[in-house]
Write a protein that holds these residues in place. Structure first.
Motif, PDB file in Angstrom:
ATOM      1  N   GLY A 128       3.610 -17.524 -61.723  1.00 23.02           N
ATOM      2  CA  GLY A 128       4.168 -16.274 -61.209  1.00 23.02           C
ATOM      3  C   GLY A 128       3.290 -15.600 -60.191  1.00 23.02           C
ATOM      4  N   ASP A 129       2.033 -16.057 -59.982  1.00 20.85           N
ATOM      5  CA  ASP A 129       1.162 -15.456 -58.960  1.00 20.85           C
ATOM      6  C   ASP A 129       1.773 -15.662 -57.575  1.00 20.85           C
ATOM      7  N   ALA A 130       1.612 -14.695 -56.703  1.00 21.06           N
ATOM      8  CA  ALA A 130       2.159 -14.777 -55.351  1.00 21.06           C
ATOM      9  C   ALA A 130       1.036 -14.847 -54.357  1.00 21.06           C
ATOM     10  N   ILE A 131       1.298 -15.518 -53.230  1.00 24.95           N
ATOM     11  CA  ILE A 131       0.316 -15.572 -52.153  1.00 24.95           C
ATOM     12  C   ILE A 131       0.546 -14.351 -51.278  1.00 24.95           C
ATOM     13  N   ASP A 132      -0.374 -13.410 -51.334  1.00 21.49           N
ATOM     14  CA  ASP A 132      -0.139 -12.091 -50.741  1.00 21.49           C
ATOM     15  C   ASP A 132      -0.610 -12.029 -49.292  1.00 21.49           C
ATOM     16  N   PHE A 133      -0.043 -12.857 -48.455  1.00 16.15           N
ATOM     17  CA  PHE A 133      -0.257 -12.723 -47.014  1.00 16.15           C
ATOM     18  C   PHE A 133       0.982 -13.260 -46.320  1.00 16.15           C
ATOM     19  N   ASN A 134       1.236 -12.720 -45.112  1.00 13.59           N
ATOM     20  CA  ASN A 134       2.458 -13.046 -44.380  1.00 13.59           C
ATOM     21  C   ASN A 134       2.139 -14.132 -43.376  1.00 13.59           C
ATOM     22  N   ILE A 135       2.406 -15.346 -43.735  1.00  8.53           N
ATOM     23  CA  ILE A 135       2.064 -16.478 -42.885  1.00  8.53           C
ATOM     24  C   ILE A 135       2.993 -16.603 -41.694  1.00  8.53           C
ATOM     25  N   GLU A 136       4.182 -15.956 -41.829  1.00  4.62           N
ATOM     26  CA  GLU A 136       5.166 -16.063 -40.762  1.00  4.62           C
ATOM     27  C   GLU A 136       4.664 -15.407 -39.482  1.00  4.62           C
ATOM     28  N   THR A 137       3.939 -14.286 -39.601  1.00  3.07           N
ATOM     29  CA  THR A 137       3.501 -13.524 -38.430  1.00  3.07           C
ATOM     30  C   THR A 137       2.067 -13.833 -38.033  1.00  3.07           C
ATOM     31  N   MET A 138       1.419 -14.771 -38.741  1.00  4.88           N
ATOM     32  CA  MET A 138      -0.001 -15.090 -38.522  1.00  4.88           C
ATOM     33  C   MET A 138      -0.157 -16.023 -37.333  1.00  4.88           C
ATOM     34  N   THR A 139      -1.211 -15.759 -36.522  1.00  2.00           N
ATOM     35  CA  THR A 139      -1.557 -16.677 -35.446  1.00  2.00           C
ATOM     36  C   THR A 139      -2.504 -17.748 -35.997  1.00  2.00           C
ATOM     37  N   VAL A 140      -2.692 -18.834 -35.222  1.00  2.00           N
ATOM     38  CA  VAL A 140      -3.560 -19.905 -35.672  1.00  2.00           C
ATOM     39  C   VAL A 140      -5.009 -19.435 -35.797  1.00  2.00           C
ATOM     40  N   GLU A 141      -5.431 -18.511 -34.897  1.00  2.00           N
ATOM     41  CA  GLU A 141      -6.779 -17.987 -34.985  1.00  2.00           C
ATOM     42  C   GLU A 141      -6.978 -17.197 -36.263  1.00  2.00           C
ATOM     43  N   GLN A 142      -5.927 -16.416 -36.612  1.00  2.00           N
ATOM     44  CA  GLN A 142      -5.997 -15.638 -37.849  1.00  2.00           C
ATOM     45  C   GLN A 142      -6.043 -16.585 -39.058  1.00  2.00           C
ATOM     46  N   GLY A 143      -5.273 -17.645 -38.954  1.00  2.00           N
ATOM     47  CA  GLY A 143      -5.265 -18.619 -40.047  1.00  2.00           C
ATOM     48  C   GLY A 143      -6.631 -19.275 -40.231  1.00  2.00           C
ATOM     49  N   LEU A 144      -7.262 -19.643 -39.107  1.00  2.00           N
ATOM     50  CA  LEU A 144      -8.591 -20.258 -39.207  1.00  2.00           C
ATOM     51  C   LEU A 144      -9.601 -19.260 -39.770  1.00  2.00           C
ATOM     52  N   HIS A 145      -9.457 -17.984 -39.397  1.00  2.00           N
ATOM     53  CA  HIS A 145     -10.344 -16.959 -39.941  1.00  2.00           C
ATOM     54  C   HIS A 145     -10.168 -16.844 -41.454  1.00  2.00           C
ATOM     55  N   LEU A 146      -8.894 -16.935 -41.888  1.00  2.00           N
ATOM     56  CA  LEU A 146      -8.619 -16.873 -43.334  1.00  2.00           C
ATOM     57  C   LEU A 146      -9.271 -18.064 -44.058  1.00  2.00           C
ATOM     58  N   ILE A 147      -9.116 -19.228 -43.476  1.00  2.00           N
ATOM     59  CA  ILE A 147      -9.722 -20.417 -44.091  1.00  2.00           C
ATOM     60  C   ILE A 147     -11.242 -20.262 -44.169  1.00  2.00           C
ATOM     61  N   GLU A 148     -11.812 -19.748 -43.083  1.00  2.00           N
ATOM     62  CA  GLU A 148     -13.258 -19.530 -43.042  1.00  2.00           C
ATOM     63  C   GLU A 148     -13.706 -18.607 -44.161  1.00  2.00           C
ATOM     64  N   GLN A 149     -12.997 -17.490 -44.317  1.00  2.00           N
ATOM     65  CA  GLN A 149     -13.411 -16.480 -45.288  1.00  2.00           C
ATOM     66  C   GLN A 149     -13.104 -16.897 -46.726  1.00  2.00           C
ATOM     67  N   GLU A 150     -11.913 -17.419 -46.939  1.00  2.00           N
ATOM     68  CA  GLU A 150     -11.458 -17.696 -48.297  1.00  2.00           C
ATOM     69  C   GLU A 150     -12.008 -19.005 -48.876  1.00  2.00           C
ATOM     70  N   ARG A 151     -12.261 -19.986 -47.997  1.00  2.00           N
ATOM     71  CA  ARG A 151     -12.591 -21.312 -48.542  1.00  2.00           C
ATOM     72  C   ARG A 151     -13.917 -21.885 -48.030  1.00  2.00           C
TER      73      ARG A 151
END
Length: 758
Positions: A9-32
């Motif tokens: 039931g946990d949800a992924i609390d970010f909107n991937i639809e509006t995310m740019t690739v740079e934002q995605g890479l930043h997320l990967i950097e920070q989260e993983r």
């Protein structure tokens, strides 16, 4: 390292639809990525749950099927790994020796963890982006290339040299970190591989921790960069060691050192070296430890000869186990074993005391044969080469003359008459195997069989055999060794005895119950060609009692077998005579001829030797021998008026009324003929049948070939004459005889070839 699972039931609390690739890479950097790098540096993993993995993975899935974004993701993946390796390399460049190896092994292990978890996050790229691209290798290969370019190529020279030094330090008995070497060997087997990947495996049992390790399709740069230098260093190491050991160690100690070193190298292969090195490493080690030392070890004063002489079988066993690794070295041991066996055998067969005592001679030879058989079996595992060496050593001495063949036949006769009495079945089997085993080494097998046949006939006719089972066992073993044809006559003798027993049973059922005229007698009907004894052609005059028995049996036999002729062999018979005129009643066991002489005393008190000869028609010399046997001190049944041992024709003989013996039944032995006093210890002559065997072989060969050259014919004859080894001159002589008898002729075009004449 494992992550905390995401709850249902946990949800992924970010909107991937509006995310740019740079934002995605930043997320990967920070989260993983940053938590993972922190873990590799400090050992502490922050924010350890599957949610971070799912976020990072979702970003890759979102952008991974778009070419321009996939490139950015791919480049970022390589930058992370390149950056980590670059940072670690700054510390490695200052290190050397075992410190460098430990640090490099640790970096390889941590880099493996980084690559494994990074590939899991970015694995979507391998499904669609790298799979169809020739420009971008898959993620594992890309990560490995980063490590190779950033780290391995810069430290490989120092690393390989240090690894070789550490291996040699362990060979010298120092403790080393084997886990470090195992990791570095894995590294060497992986760098340069075309299809590597990292997998998770259990170490040991199910409850043990997981371990990440690389799997490669080839051996990477292991063989090129490391194995060549290791093999060269190994060769130099053992070359220098061997020089010192050779000067300081005895042969047994040297062998123990070699064995320890070989086991050590095998253990090293299983502990940290790659298994692909086994063949080449063993070749180098065994080349220096065995190939270069074997001959010198064998020839040491404490070497093979000393081991044989002093019966140091454990040391010989160790030498064989070591040399067996290099089979071409085994002949060095065999070359010492052969003369040793020859020397031992010669000490027996050339000893005059042994020659004068045939039973002891044969027992000693059998003991030696048993000893060397056991030695070959236990020390050399019945190796074919050592069996041939043993055979060559024994046969070189035993076949110098015919004595061993003769003595072995006499020994067999003695055992089957007396020696096997009281032995159980297993002991009989052992002795028979030993005798037949020695028989197999003799080239004069026909001499053995000839003497054995004569002895067997006496045993059968006189019922002297200890055991019929032992006789059957002997014949069976001889049949296996030399074929049915060679023992055909021996088998026929047993058949004759069995048929004679049947005839005797039928004869006993006649009206006289086998005792015509009151004389009980037993008849053996023998085939003429099967038995070695020949009939005595002397026109002997029988006593009436014997004639009655002979007529009765002939009438019985001819009634059963019409047309057959019986020829009586009196010299092979013996009788039991009951004596009433002596001081004590005795039963004398005498020969047929002795019986004829004694029967004359039923009508007269005194008889001369001349009168016995005239009455019995026995040849004078044979009659004298038979009668004199009755006058000797041991069995003095008759007395004569002469003096000395000789008996004149006019000597008067009379019954010794005072004769007595402890036994009721007295066996009267015959005096041996004069020239046979030393016949037991003389060499046996080759049977006349050899010429016929060679003739038959030549004719048989030429009939099948029609034309054959001289040397080829000799080889064929050698091969077919299994019971003896004919000499070339003997074969040549028989060929000439066959040419004279027009079985063969010389080829008109080639005088060295023969043609068969049908």
């Amino acid at each position: 390292m494992s992550a905390k699972p995401v709850s249902k039931g946990d949800a992924i609390d970010f909107n991937i639809e509006t995310m740019t690739v740079e934002q995605g890479l930043h997320l990967i950097e920070q989260e993983r990525v940053q938590p993972l790098l922190t873990y590799l540096r400090t050992g502490v993993f922050e924010n350890r749950n599957n949610m971070t993995f799912m976020k990072a993975y979702s970003v890759v899935v979102q952008f991974g099927d778009q070419q321009q974004h996939s490139v950015k993701l791919y480049v970022y993946y390589k930058q992370v790994i390149h950056g980590y390796c670059t940072e670690a390399m700054s510390q490695l460049s200052q290190l050397s020796g075992e410190e460098l190896l430990a640090a490099l092994a640790q970096l390889w292990e941590k880099n493996t963890i980084l690559v494994f978890w990074m590939q899991r996050v970015f694995q979507y790229l391998d499904r669609f982006f790298t799979k169809s691209s020739t420009e971008y290798p898959d993620l594992f290969r890309a990560a490995l290339q980063c490590f190779t370019d950033t780290v391995y190529t810069k430290v490989k020279v120092k690393c390989v040299a240090a690894m070789v030094d550490v291996v040699n330090r362990e060979r010298d008995g120092h403790e080393i970190n084997q886990d470090v070497l195992r990791l570095l060997v894995e590294m060497l087997c992986t760098v340069g591989d075309s299809g590597p990947k990292v997998v998770k495996q259990k170490e040991g049992d199910r409850n043990s921790a997981d371990r990440l390790l690389w799997q490669s399709q080839s051996r990477g740069l292991y063989k090129e960069d490391f194995e060549k230098k290791l093999l060269a260093a190994t060769n130099d190491y053992y070359k220098s060691k061997v020089a010192g050991w050779m000067a300081a160690y005895s042969c047994p100690v040297f062998l123990q050192e070699i064995q320890r070193r070989l086991e050590d190298e095998e253990s090293r292969l299983s502990r940290y070296l790659d298994s692909s090195s086994e063949k080449d490493l063993k070749a180098v080690v065994q080349g220096e430890l065995i190939l270069q030392t074997a001959k010198e070890l064998v020839e040491m004063t404490t070497g093979a000869h000393s081991m044989f002489v002093n019966k140091r079988y454990e040391e010989l066993k160790l030498m064989y186990r070591i040399f067996r690794r290099e089979p071409s070295m085994l002949p060095h041991i065999i070359s010492v074993m052969e003369p040793y066996i020859e020397q031992r055998c010669s000490a027996i067969v050339e000893d005059q005391q042994m020659i004068d005592n045939p039973p002891t001679y044969t027992e000693r030879v059998l003991e030696l044969k048993n000893e060397v058989d056991n030695m070959v079996a236990t020390c050399f595992e019945s190796d074919t080469g050592f069996q041939k060496g043993r055979n060559k050593g024994l046969e070189a001495v035993l076949n110098k003359d015919t004595r061993c063949a003769k003595y072995l036949a006499l020994f067999s006769d003695l055992q089957l008459k007396k020696g096997l009495k009281g032995r159980n079945e297993d002991e009989v089997q052992v002795l028979v195997n030993q005798v037949v085993g020695l028989f197999a080494h003799l080239k004069d097998k026909d001499i053995f069989l000839d003497i054995y046949k004569s002895a067997l006939s006496r045993r059968l006719l006189n019922k002297l055999s200890v055991s019929n089972d032992a006789e059957d066992c002997f014949i069976t073993k001889l049949k296996v060794e030399c074929g049915q044809q060679a023992i055909q006559k021996l088998a026929s003798m047993f058949t004759d005895m069995a048929l004679s027993d049947q005839l005797q049973e039928e004869y006993m059922r006649a009206s006289h119950h086998g005792s015509p005229g009151g004389v009980t007698h037993e008849v053996r009907v023998l085939q003429t060609n099967a038995w070695p004894e020949k009939a005595d052609d002397a026109p002997v005059v029988l006593c009436p009692e014997m004639l009655t028995c002979i007529r009765a049996y002939e009438n019985f036999y001819h009634a059963k077998h019409n047309g057959r002729k019986l020829r009586w062999i009196y010299n092979m018979g013996h009788l039991e005579i009951k004596c009433h005129g002596l001081s004590r009643q005795h039963l004398l066991v005498v020969s047929t001829y002795q019986c004829l002489a004694l029967m004359l005393f039923n009508g007269r008190q005194e008889v001369t030797l001349r009168e016995i000869v005239e009455a019995t028609k026995l040849p004078e010399e044979e009659c004298k021998r038979q009668v004199m046997s009755l006058t000797v001190s041991r069995h003095k049944v008759l007395m004569h008026d002469g003096s000395g041992k000789d008996l004149a024709l006019d000597a008067k003989l009379e019954v010794n009324n005072g004769f007595t013996s402890e036994k009721i039944k007295v066996q009267v032995s015959l005096i041996k003929k004069e020239e046979k006093a030393t016949e037991t210890t003389t060499l046996a002559e080759a049977p006349v049948e050899r010429k016929h065997v060679i003739d038959a072989a030549i004719v048989r060969i030429m009939k099948s070939r029609n034309r054959l050259e001289h040397n080829a014919l000799l080889e064929e004859v050698f091969r077919q004459c299994t019971l003896f080894k004919p000499q070339p001159t003997q074969i040549k002589s028989q060929i000439e005889h066959l040419i004279e008898r027009e079985f063969l002729k010389r080829d008109e075009k080639n005088r060295h070839a023969y043609v068969y004449l049908p």
